[in-house]
Design an enzyme around this catalytic site. Structure first.
Site, PDB file in Angstrom:
ATOM      1  N   CYS A   1       0.803  -1.264   0.084  1.00 17.92           N
ATOM      2  CA  CYS A   1      -0.009  -0.059   0.137  1.00 17.92           C
ATOM      3  C   CYS A   1       0.898   1.278  -0.062  1.00 17.92           C
ATOM      4  CB  CYS A   1      -0.770   0.093   1.140  1.00 17.92           C
ATOM      5  SG  CYS A   1      -2.193   1.069   1.051  1.00 17.92           S
ATOM      6  N   ASN A   2       0.444   2.383  -0.093  1.00 17.52           N
ATOM      7  CA  ASN A   2       0.992   3.727   0.112  1.00 17.52           C
ATOM      8  C   ASN A   2       0.459   4.885   1.006  1.00 17.52           C
ATOM      9  OD1 ASN A   2      -0.602   5.553  -1.341  1.00 17.52           O
ATOM     10  ND2 ASN A   2       0.038   3.820  -2.989  1.00 17.52           N
ATOM     11  N   ARG A   3       1.116   5.661   1.306  1.00 19.71           N
ATOM     12  CA  ARG A   3       0.697   6.665   2.250  1.00 19.71           C
ATOM     13  C   ARG A   3      -0.260   7.670   1.792  1.00 19.71           C
ATOM     14  NH1 ARG A   3       4.271   6.288   6.629  1.00 19.71           N
ATOM     15  NH2 ARG A   3       6.307   5.144   6.079  1.00 19.71           N
ATOM     16  N   SER A   4      -0.973   7.348   0.748  1.00 19.53           N
ATOM     17  CA  SER A   4      -1.883   8.764  -0.071  1.00 19.53           C
ATOM     18  C   SER A   4      -2.857   8.962   1.136  1.00 19.53           C
ATOM     19  CB  SER A   4      -2.467   7.933  -1.086  1.00 19.53           C
ATOM     20  OG  SER A   4      -3.483   8.758  -1.625  1.00 19.53           O
TER      21      SER A   4
END
Ligand code: C5P
Length: 249
Positions: A61-64
């Site tokens: 996942c990512n930190r969006s």
């Protein structure tokens, strides 16, 4: 400014004053933004980060935060548009009064975008799509049997590029984002050319005070003809209003 590529003029007040190709595209521009008449135009905003499974309990996942896309959707709604918001994983609070389509993976996001983009006047792609997904998602939780473990990744589709190249004669406006930590404008120009969209909104992620996970942003709008306009640092809701005004100019 110092990082302006050679031959590029950043307009100070005129807004793409030469921009015939964009306004020539169609009725949505005539309808204009801010007219307050609901359903004169429709927009799809895509935001948040995709979640790519590794096994039943782990994921990539990512930190969006999703914030920029949420603000754009709000601004479009305030301007009278029919709005659909497609969102991956995001930490910010989504608007509650906007049609909301929740997705997980890049492949799901692509499906959701394909389902909506044909009928939209504008598609604003602000999502943090994972460039890769796990090739073989494990059916069972992976055990810590070995000292090392490799995951084979395969490329995800480029949603922005695919919708831009497949729209044929439709006059859907397509806007992408680009986050760069160096050579912002050079990279943004390469990006609009490779993606084939109408506008790229470029922001500098090397700065802590704007962009990723911040409430504020400062962006350059790059138009297909390489007209460039800088939007000075402002809150993301104000920047969103300005972005919509510029693209519908
Ligand atoms: O290629 P890059 O990720 O730098 O481009 C950013 C733009 O492309 C953003 O608008 C992003 O939402 C979009 N994108 C996409 N599909 C991908 C990767 C990025 O639509 N697989």
């Amino acid at each position: 400014s110092n990082n302006t590529p050679k031959g590029i003029v950043i307009e100070k007040q005129g807004i793409f004053s030469s921009g015939g190709t964009v306004t020539a595209q169609g009725g949505v521009h005539a309808a204009g933004i801010g007219s307050g008449n609901a359903s004169e135009w429709s927009s799809v905003t895509i935001t948040g980060g995709t979640v790519e499974a590794i096994d039943p309990v782990r994921y990539i996942c990512n930190r969006s935060s999703g914030k920029m896309g949420y603000e754009i959707a709000r601004a479009a709604k305030n301007a009278g548009a029919d709005v659909i918001l497609i969102s991956g994983n995001a930490t910010a609070e989504p608007p509650t009064d906007i049609k909301f389509v929740k997705v997980k993976t890049a492949l799901e996001m692509r499906e959701a975008v394909w389902a909506e983009f044909d009928s939209a006047d504008a598609v604003i792609m602000a999502a943090a799509v994972s460039d890769y997904r796990v090739k073989n998602v494990a059916a069972q939780k992976i055990k810590k049997t070995y000292a090392t473990l490799s995951l084979e990744l395969v490329k995800n589709p480029d949603i922005l590029k695919d919708i831009s190249s497949s729209r044929g004669n439709s006059d859907t406006l397509i806007v992408g984002f680009c986050a760069e930590s160096e050579n912002l404008l050079d990279n943004a120009i390469k990006k609009i050319q490779s993606k084939g969209c109408d506008f790229i909104i470029a922001n500098d992620i090397s700065r802590q005070d704007i962009g990723f996970n911040s409430d504020e942003n400062e962006v350059y709008i790059i138009e297909k003809n390489l007209g460039i306009k800088k939007l000075e640092k402002n809150t993301k809701d104000k920047i969103s209003e300005q972005i919509l005004e510029e693209i519908f100019e």
